[in-house]
Every structure is written in C-alpha cells, then in structure tokens.
Design a protein around this motif. Structure first.
Motif, short mmCIF file in Angstrom:
data_model
loop_
_atom_site.label_atom_id
_atom_site.label_comp_id
_atom_site.label_asym_id
_atom_site.label_seq_id
_atom_site.Cartn_x
_atom_site.Cartn_y
_atom_site.Cartn_z
N TYR A 14 -19.46 -41.89 0.87
CA TYR A 14 -20.44 -42.07 1.92
C TYR A 14 -21.16 -40.80 2.34
O TYR A 14 -22.29 -40.84 2.77
CB TYR A 14 -19.78 -42.70 3.15
CG TYR A 14 -19.32 -44.10 2.88
CD1 TYR A 14 -20.23 -45.13 2.87
CD2 TYR A 14 -18.00 -44.37 2.60
CE1 TYR A 14 -19.83 -46.42 2.59
CE2 TYR A 14 -17.58 -45.65 2.32
CZ TYR A 14 -18.50 -46.67 2.31
OH TYR A 14 -18.11 -47.94 2.03
N VAL A 15 -20.47 -39.68 2.26
CA VAL A 15 -21.08 -38.48 2.81
C VAL A 15 -21.79 -37.67 1.74
O VAL A 15 -22.89 -37.19 1.95
CB VAL A 15 -20.02 -37.60 3.52
CG1 VAL A 15 -20.67 -36.39 4.13
CG2 VAL A 15 -19.33 -38.41 4.60
N LYS A 40 -8.06 -42.06 1.92
CA LYS A 40 -9.23 -42.70 2.53
C LYS A 40 -10.27 -41.67 2.96
O LYS A 40 -11.46 -41.90 2.82
CB LYS A 40 -8.79 -43.52 3.75
CG LYS A 40 -8.15 -44.82 3.36
CD LYS A 40 -7.60 -45.49 4.58
CE LYS A 40 -6.76 -46.68 4.18
NZ LYS A 40 -6.01 -47.19 5.32
N LEU A 41 -9.78 -40.56 3.49
CA LEU A 41 -10.72 -39.51 3.89
C LEU A 41 -11.49 -39.00 2.68
O LEU A 41 -12.70 -38.83 2.71
CB LEU A 41 -9.96 -38.34 4.54
CG LEU A 41 -9.63 -38.50 6.01
CD1 LEU A 41 -8.84 -37.30 6.49
CD2 LEU A 41 -10.90 -38.63 6.83
N ALA A 69 -13.92 -41.55 1.71
CA ALA A 69 -15.04 -41.57 2.65
C ALA A 69 -16.03 -40.46 2.31
O ALA A 69 -17.24 -40.69 2.25
CB ALA A 69 -14.54 -41.37 4.07
N ILE A 108 -21.88 -30.96 5.38
CA ILE A 108 -20.91 -31.67 6.21
C ILE A 108 -20.45 -30.78 7.37
O ILE A 108 -20.33 -31.22 8.51
CB ILE A 108 -19.69 -32.11 5.37
CG1 ILE A 108 -20.13 -33.18 4.37
CG2 ILE A 108 -18.57 -32.65 6.25
CD1 ILE A 108 -19.11 -33.43 3.29
#
Lengths: 105, 328
Positions: free
Chosen positions: A71-72, A63-64, A67, A83
């Motif tokens: 999204y990032v 999931k990380l 993500a 980041i």
C-alpha cells in the motif's frame, strides 16, 4: 510542575484507571470461542496460537511488511524517505519550536 | 501544589468532568445528532424510537452491547486484550481533558500541548491494535489501512495543533492558556490580526481534514468499509468489545471537535462558568455540523487517493500554518 512530570503522572493514572475499569469487566465477561472454519479439514495441522508470543510478533511484522509493500511503496527508489518524511518534518518542527520558544540553542 | 491534591484534581477531571462521564455523554449525544443530520441529508428519518426524537438511541445501543451476558466471539478475537486496549484509549482521552479550562480543576503548564498530543495518540494506536489483534483477514485489513493513513495524518494533526497554540499562546505553548486566555492582537495591530486569521484558517483546514481521517469519517472511512472489508477493524467484534470500540470512536471525535472548535473560534474563551461552557458547546455543535455536512457530502475514496489527499493538502497546510505562527 513541568510537562514531562505531568506526562508521567497522567500516563500512570490512565493505566491505573484503565486496569481498575478493565479487571471487573474481564472477570465478568464470558468469552465463548468458536471453532476456526477450515472447510472440514482437521484443525490440528492448521492451529495458529494467537496467544503464542513468537507467532503474534511474527504475524504483526508480516502484516506491517505487507502493508508497506502493498500500500505504501510506490515503486520509487526513495520510498523509505517518503514514508519517514512526515515524522522527520514533525521532529524538525518540534525541535525548531522548542528552540525558538525556549530561547535555547 | 500538594501532590495528593494534584492527583485528586487529575482523578476528578479524568473520571467525571470534563473527562470520562462528560465525554461519553457528549460523544453519544453527538452520535445521535450526527445520525439525525446525515439522515436528514439522505431523506431518511434517523433514530426515532428510544427517548424523545430518538435521542437515547446511542445510549441504548452502547448499554446493550456493554452489558450483554456473553461475548459470542470466534477463534479470531482476543476479546479481553481488545477490551483493555480500547479502555486504555478511552481513559487516556479522558485524561487529556485535564487541560480543558471548562472546570476550575484544570491544569496548565508550559508545553502542555505536547502532552495533549501524546495522550491522544493512544486512541489511534488502539484502533490499529484492535485491527492487528485479530487473526481474521478483515480486521487486519482495517488495521493496515488505518496504520497507513496514520503515517500522514498524525504529523498533520500535531503540527497544526502546535501552530494554533503557538499563535494563541506564544511563549508558553500551553493548550490550556490558548483556550482560556488567548492573546488576540487588538485593533491597533491589523497586521498581526491578519496573520492570526491566516494561521487559524490554514491550521483549521489542515486539522479538520486530518480529523476526518483520524475519526474515520467519510471520505476517509476506508478502515471500516462495510462493502469492501466487511466492516474492517470492527468485523470480528461483538458485545463489550464492540461497545467499547464505538465508545472510543465517539469519545475521540467529541474531544477533538471540542478542542478544534474552541481553538478556531478563540473568543469568548473557554472558562468554567455556565455561560462560557454553554458557548463552548455551541461552538462545538456548529463546527460538528460543518464537519458532518462536508464529510457526508462525499463518497468513500480509495486508500491511495486518501494518502495522496492527505500528503497534498493537510500536511503542507499545517507546515505553512506553523511557519505563519512565528509571525504573530
């Protein structure tokens, strides 16, 4: 007393108090597990043990990764720098403040 | 100080005042106030039936959820684990009130603002774990959205807190000292006073915007968006897990607004006396009113818009305020 010792004491007290509050609640509460909905398919082939450590870890990192990927990242080469930039700035400011205020360096 | 006396002081402040009991009561009262205020803005009535003018509604809601006989939960939620994480988040927030000088038992040491930042981080991590702890997609999306915003707002919160404390208590970096005996330059030094106002304004704006995203208030309530992700990280929670998550949210908001309001309006200082505590609470409700009115005047933004706003506004402002704080 210095800040690191206070940090340690407060963390230890927080964990102890949390356990003291949590244990009676966790013992008293009855958890009813419902079946996972699989559109009528047999569950055996799909069972994902969330209590199984390896699966949970894999799942969390998946999931990380998703993500960060979805999204990032912005499609720019230096995404990882972007980041980590806020944390780099935080570390540098902390270092500057501690050095200037503490008179070290 | 005697070790036993120190632990006794910490336990009292953590569990009773201004810790767990005080923060829970203040948080739930603030929830009622917030709901009434938002209802007024939207031409609704708001909480009405429980207690006079509905003031006991949040207490009734949380009581019902916490003492429900059975948690009806799906396959998706590790209920006991989530209960522990949220309890830990609430207790660490309560423990960080040990630095608030509204009790004679408060403690202040050099660099305690760093300990405060460290302790309040647990709540944010708890939100993320509540989301990731479930295998259902909706809470996972909530967790992902919160973690993504956390990358930006946590440094902004930390840097702006450092800036304000650096300006009000230079030398010690103690949040306890900044709240109880802020060093405000007198009339004789107008330049220093102007710099202090500039620090408080820039850091105040940065901290307020970051706080809206940290507390998932509009326009940054993306992690718990009902229409998009069915309530996000709260989607699979029920009974005590939901009650504890609501409490965590209210306690975090109450603590941060209490600290923010008393740092931004440093006089009169936060002290144990009845009058001083009443003044601190007045400042709290004034700042809460401004935050709620500004927040609920806006609609929810998308995640990329939120990230862009957070990177463009609070983060640079917090760094600017820290740079300015070295001029005071």
């Amino acid at each position: 007393m210095d800040a690191p010792s206070l940090m340690g004491i407060l963390t230890a007290i927080s964990i102890a108090v949390s356990l003291a509050i949590w244990i009676p609640i966790a013992l008293k509460v009855r958890v009813r597990r419902t079946e996972v909905y699989l559109s009528g398919e047999p569950q055996a082939g799909y069972r994902l043990g969330i209590t199984e450590v390896s699966w949970s870890v894999r799942r969390v990192f998946e999931k990380l990764y998703a993500a960060i990927l979805n999204y990032v990242q912005t499609g720019v080469f230096n995404d990882w720098f972007a980041i980590s930039l806020p944390y780099l700035i935080l570390l540098l400011t902390l270092l500057t403040v501690v050095t200037l205020v503490g008179g070290g360096g | 100080m005697d070790a036993l006396a120190l632990i006794g002081r910490i336990l009292f402040t953590t569990l009773v005042y201004p810790g767990l009991v005080f923060l829970v009561v203040l948080g739930l009262l603030s929830q009622w106030y917030r709901r009434k205020l938002v209802a007024r803005l939207q031409n609704r009535v708001g909480p009405k039936y429980v207690g006079p003018v509905g003031i006991l509604q949040p207490f009734a809601d949380v009581y019902k959820l916490l003492f429900v006989k059975e948690v009806v939960t799906g396959y998706y939620t590790p209920a006991r684990f989530i209960m522990f994480i949220t309890t830990l988040g609430i207790v660490t927030l309560a423990a960080s009130t040990v630095f608030l000088p509204i009790t004679p038992y408060s403690i202040g040491v050099d660099y305690d603002v760093l300990v405060f930042i460290y302790l309040t981080l647990y709540a944010s991590i708890a939100y993320a774990i509540v989301g990731f702890g479930s295998t259902s997609p909706y809470p996972s999306f909530g967790g992902i959205r919160y973690t993504t915003m956390m990358i930006v707002f946590e440094p902004a919160v930390a840097i702006s807190l450092l800036a304000i404390v650096r300006a009000l208590a230079p030398g010690s970096l103690s949040i306890h000292e900044a709240l109880s005996s802020p060093r405000i330059p007198g009339v004789g030094n107008p330049l220093h006073a102007a710099v202090l106002v500039a620090v408080l304004l820039t850091a105040g704006v940065a901290l307020s915007i970051s706080l809206l995203s940290k507390a998932m208030m509009k326009p940054f309530d993306i992690p718990e968006a009902e229409t998009e992700v069915a309530g996000g990280y709260l989607a699979e929670l029920s009974g005590p897990t939901l009650g504890l998550s609501i409490l965590l949210h209210e306690v975090e908001l109450a603590l941060y607004v209490l600290v923010l309001s008393n740092l931004l309006i440093p006089t009169p200082p936060m002290l144990p006396g009845l009058l001083e505590v009443a003044t601190s609470l007045l400042k709290y409700f004034a700042v809460l009113t401004v935050l709620v009115v500004v927040a609920y005047s806006m609609g929810r933004v998308r995640l990329d818009q939120a990230l862009r706003t957070l990177v463009k506004v609070p983060l640079p402002l917090s760094i600017l305020s820290l740079a300015l704080s070295f001029l005071t």
